[in-house]
Design an enzyme around this catalytic site. Structure first.
Site, mmCIF file in Angstrom:
data_model
loop_
_atom_site.group_PDB
_atom_site.id
_atom_site.type_symbol
_atom_site.label_atom_id
_atom_site.label_comp_id
_atom_site.label_asym_id
_atom_site.label_seq_id
_atom_site.Cartn_x
_atom_site.Cartn_y
_atom_site.Cartn_z
ATOM 1 N N GLY A 183 0.716 0.127 6.449
ATOM 2 C CA GLY A 183 -0.176 0.987 5.687
ATOM 3 C C GLY A 183 -1.600 1.019 6.210
ATOM 4 N N TYR A 243 -9.653 -11.315 7.030
ATOM 5 C CA TYR A 243 -10.990 -11.890 6.882
ATOM 6 C C TYR A 243 -10.879 -13.303 6.296
ATOM 7 C CZ TYR A 243 -10.290 -10.779 1.956
ATOM 8 O OH TYR A 243 -9.775 -10.710 0.687
ATOM 9 N N GLY A 249 -12.285 -9.062 9.330
ATOM 10 C CA GLY A 249 -12.214 -7.937 8.408
ATOM 11 C C GLY A 249 -13.255 -7.934 7.304
ATOM 12 N N ASN A 268 -4.784 2.276 -1.474
ATOM 13 C CA ASN A 268 -5.280 0.910 -1.674
ATOM 14 C C ASN A 268 -6.158 0.787 -2.917
ATOM 15 O OD1 ASN A 268 -7.708 2.147 -0.744
ATOM 16 N ND2 ASN A 268 -8.439 0.166 0.013
ATOM 17 N N LYS A 319 0.812 -1.224 0.000
ATOM 18 C CA LYS A 319 0.000 0.000 0.000
ATOM 19 C C LYS A 319 0.846 1.277 0.000
ATOM 20 C CE LYS A 319 -3.920 -2.252 2.216
ATOM 21 N NZ LYS A 319 -4.914 -2.214 3.286
#
Length: 264
Positions: free
Chosen positions: A124, A209, A229, A85, A64
């Site tokens: 990031g 996630y 996430g 992003n 990022k």
């Protein structure tokens, strides 16, 4: 005209972004396709982007900050934090945005009375979230393995700690922004530190996630209210898709189709 998008990261095979965006494109009759690109060297991001003929892209760990450096122009919130992003090809120029922070605020909307936050990690994602937390008037502490990346946060008047000098407080929310638990079974800090942190917080969130990380598993065992996430991914994904489609699609329609992709 057919558009092509991708996500850059390392690792990237786990990414749900292609399914999310392709579900929107298909069901909203938008002529586009979204794929994955494993990128090992962040300095090659710009040349890879244009070599693939992309119209836009998302960027995940660990690239990022490299994405920020690659851009010809930075817009919006990304200017404040030096972290990108979402990338858009605008007439051959690479335009950078950040949708992570707003995506995360969407994700934690159900967590009430948040005033004191501990962020694990200093990359990031942490930069994006911390800047947003500070804008919201929240008190933020950072815990990172080493001192090297903490100077950025010290300038923001955050309380900064390494594993060696960590001083515990009571937190309303603890957020893991590290990649610990993504491709391994590691915790974001030594277990004794994580244990004491989780014993002194109300809410827990992990930017990862698609799996229960060891960090989240510990939080669940301690009966804490926690989430992975997925909602952050959904929130930032809706905002990124709006940019990809030049705001031609209805925001609620994008959200509805992306939520469908989470049910597979």
């Amino acid at each position: 005209m057919y558009k092509l998008f991708s996500i850059f990261g390392n690792p990237v095979s786990h990414s749900r972004s292609p399914l999310m965006h392709n579900t929107v494109f298909k069901n909203c009759n938008y002529s586009a396709c979204y794929t994955r690109t494993l990128l090992k060297d962040g300095t090659k991001l710009k040349e890879t982007f244009f070599a693939l003929g992309l119209d836009g892209a998302n960027v995940t760990v660990p690239h990022k900050e490299s994405a920020y450096e690659a851009c010809d122009e930075i817009r919006g919130f990304a200017k404040k934090i030096g972290v990108v992003n979402t990338l858009i090809n605008e007439n051959g120029k690479l335009i950078g945005y950040n949708t992570d922070a707003d995506g995360f605020m969407y994700a934690i909307d159900e967590f009430k009375n948040i005033k004191n936050i501990l962020v694990l990690g200093a990359g990031g994602t942490a930069k994006a979230l911390v800047q947003k937390f500070l804008e919201e008037g929240l008190h933020v502490s950072i815990l990172n393995r080493s001192q090297a990346r903490l100077s950025y946060f010290e300038k923001l008047d955050c309380e900064c700690y390494t594993w060696e000098n960590f001083a515990l407080q009571h937190y309303d929310l603890v957020v893991n922004t590290t990649s610990a638990g993504l491709g391994d079974e590691n915790l974001p800090a030594p277990q004794e530190i994580i244990d004491t942190i989780l014993n002194n917080t109300r809410y827990v969130a992990d930017a990862i996630y698609g799996k229960i990380t060891p960090f989240l598993q510990l939080a669940k065992e301690k009966k804490l209210t926690c989430k992975d996430g997925s909602d952050m991914l959904l929130g930032q994904g809706v905002l990124a898709n709006e940019l990809f489609c030049n705001f031609e699609l209805d925001k609620e329609a994008i959200k509805k189709e992306m939520q469908k992709s989470f049910q597979f």
